[in-house]
Design an enzyme around this catalytic site. Sequence first.
Site, PDB file in Angstrom:
ATOM      1  N   CYS A 132       0.825  -1.195   0.000  1.00  0.00           N
ATOM      2  CA  CYS A 132       0.000   0.000   0.000  1.00  0.00           C
ATOM      3  C   CYS A 132       0.871   1.262   0.000  1.00  0.00           C
ATOM      4  O   CYS A 132       1.493   1.564  -1.008  1.00  0.00           O
ATOM      5  CB  CYS A 132      -0.977  -0.017   1.182  1.00  0.00           C
ATOM      6  SG  CYS A 132      -2.360   1.146   0.975  1.00  0.00           S
TER       7      CYS A 132
ATOM      8  N   HIS B  59      -3.614  -4.964  -0.085  1.00  0.00           N
ATOM      9  CA  HIS B  59      -3.139  -5.544   1.179  1.00  0.00           C
ATOM     10  C   HIS B  59      -3.210  -7.070   1.116  1.00  0.00           C
ATOM     11  O   HIS B  59      -4.213  -7.671   1.527  1.00  0.00           O
ATOM     12  CB  HIS B  59      -3.991  -5.037   2.347  1.00  0.00           C
ATOM     13  CG  HIS B  59      -3.756  -3.617   2.713  1.00  0.00           C
ATOM     14  ND1 HIS B  59      -2.941  -3.240   3.752  1.00  0.00           N
ATOM     15  CD2 HIS B  59      -4.228  -2.470   2.158  1.00  0.00           C
ATOM     16  CE1 HIS B  59      -2.934  -1.918   3.847  1.00  0.00           C
ATOM     17  NE2 HIS B  59      -3.702  -1.424   2.877  1.00  0.00           N
TER      18      HIS B  59
ATOM     19  N   GLU C  49      -1.892  -9.175   2.983  1.00  0.00           N
ATOM     20  CA  GLU C  49      -1.921  -9.773   4.322  1.00  0.00           C
ATOM     21  C   GLU C  49      -3.345 -10.071   4.777  1.00  0.00           C
ATOM     22  O   GLU C  49      -3.557 -10.915   5.658  1.00  0.00           O
ATOM     23  CB  GLU C  49      -1.218  -8.866   5.342  1.00  0.00           C
ATOM     24  CG  GLU C  49      -1.940  -7.583   5.713  1.00  0.00           C
ATOM     25  CD  GLU C  49      -1.658  -6.414   4.769  1.00  0.00           C
ATOM     26  OE1 GLU C  49      -1.901  -5.260   5.171  1.00  0.00           O
ATOM     27  OE2 GLU C  49      -1.199  -6.670   3.636  1.00  0.00           O
TER      28      GLU C  49
END
Length: 543
Positions: A383, A509, A511
């Site tokens: 990001c 993102h 994750e």
Amino acid sequence: MAKTKYIFVTGGVVSSLGKGIVSASLGKLLQARGYKVTIQKFDPYINVDPGTLNPYEHGECFVTLDGRETDLDLGHYERFLNIPTTCANNITTGRIYQNVIDKERRGDFLGKTVQVIPHITDEIKRNVKLLGTREKFDFVITEIGGTVGDIESLPFIESVRQLKWELGKDCVSIHLTYVPFIRVAKEYKTKPTQHSVKQLQELGVQPDIIVLRTEKELNASIIHKVALFCNVSKEAVVQSIDMPTIYEVPILLQNQKIDEIILSKVGLPAGATPDLKQWKEFLRLKSHATKEVKIALVGKYVELQDAYKSIEESLLIASIYNDRKLDLNLVHSERVTSDNVERLLKGMDGIVIAPGFGQRGIEGKFVALKYAREHDIPTFGICLGMQCMVIEFARNVLGLEGANSTEIEPSSPYKVIDIMEEQKNIVNMGGTMRLGAYACTLKKGSRIYEIYGRQNIQERHRHRYEFNDEFKKRFENAGMKCVGENPDTNLVEAVEIPTLRWYIGVQYHPEYNSTVVNPNPLFVSFIKAAKTIRDENQKTKGE
């Protein structure tokens, strides 16, 4: 299974006991038995969601598939259960009151006086049962945030009381408490647990199961004492002992048959105990990893335990699948300078540039990226981390002095990162970013395409700014390739420098989309590259 069963998890004595991990572990055990399970978190604060909360206040803000900014516990739910969450999985007091007030303004209550009981509690109950009625889950686990006795939690506990009365055997209450060890007396003390359960009973809720959070295993006499004074059977007093990692908690609870106790209380047959083969294989890999991989996480919130929780867990999981122990070094970007960057980053096998917002610590990220790029260290920008990659490249490779993001420097002569067009007229900050899952088309032949193994992917976003297309050709001619784009808007989603070992930045993102049984391929590939660097360096030293 005809009726949805509801499990409530409350906490007592102190906060941060691990209700989210216990809830996720219960969900995993029931899921392993073939049941369709989901988990939701009820937070008692007035904010509508955690999206406007500073990480110093609430840790990481997790984003669901449909774009809801939520509590970080939803990340644990997804990593354990390997299922996506939505807006229905996280409810705050703010959302409850907002919904009720909206109804009142529309005249839905037909002129009645709007009160906490029944209107607020009815709205809470409606949200509790929403997942069970709409998506037909077998079990809905509801974690109640905060601690029993808190004023702000009272409407939620009252709602649990009413639901236990309404649902009967289809409802189970679990209470998690802390058992402190008094070192001078060399004793574990159960009195705080007794008082916590008493508080819960005074509010009309009798727990069916008590989970004791403790540093070490408690003896039988302590278990008997808790059962006797808290009105539960000895079998229903379960210990949550400190474990090396959170991923061992499901096995710990399974060994104490907590899933069988729950099934018995809701009138379902237990059947054979699941072997949790894939989960145990993951733990076996973890226990057998002996070599390390040294990763630096560069960000401005590194002193906070939970600010980058999903990234840290994704790195840990990817390291385990690469047969490595993660040695994570947290580097405060505000303290990185050209004078100390070598001391801070030399010897790292890989570097992650963290996401975030605002100017603080941004220059340190540029310095860290310049060092990583020039020393060809595997580097992963997420990001804002990707945006920093673009800015650093613009300044030090393209020679665009003063290049920046309009978020950081609105008067920059080279706005290589600019605010998205649809964001320019937004006034309210909450829930207005580009949020949730969006499509991304990867460029064939690129490294990121090889990593994913397919051209079309979907990943979750949380940002307002984007790569400025006006500079795209200049970047690509100089060696930074735009290798991922949104098919509808042409928004650049990923960049890489193919001449380097592993240098990739993504606007999204990854994750948020990495679980124990299905780790995100970007993290796995990044750790693999870092592992290769470490092995090569150690071989060179040995020679």
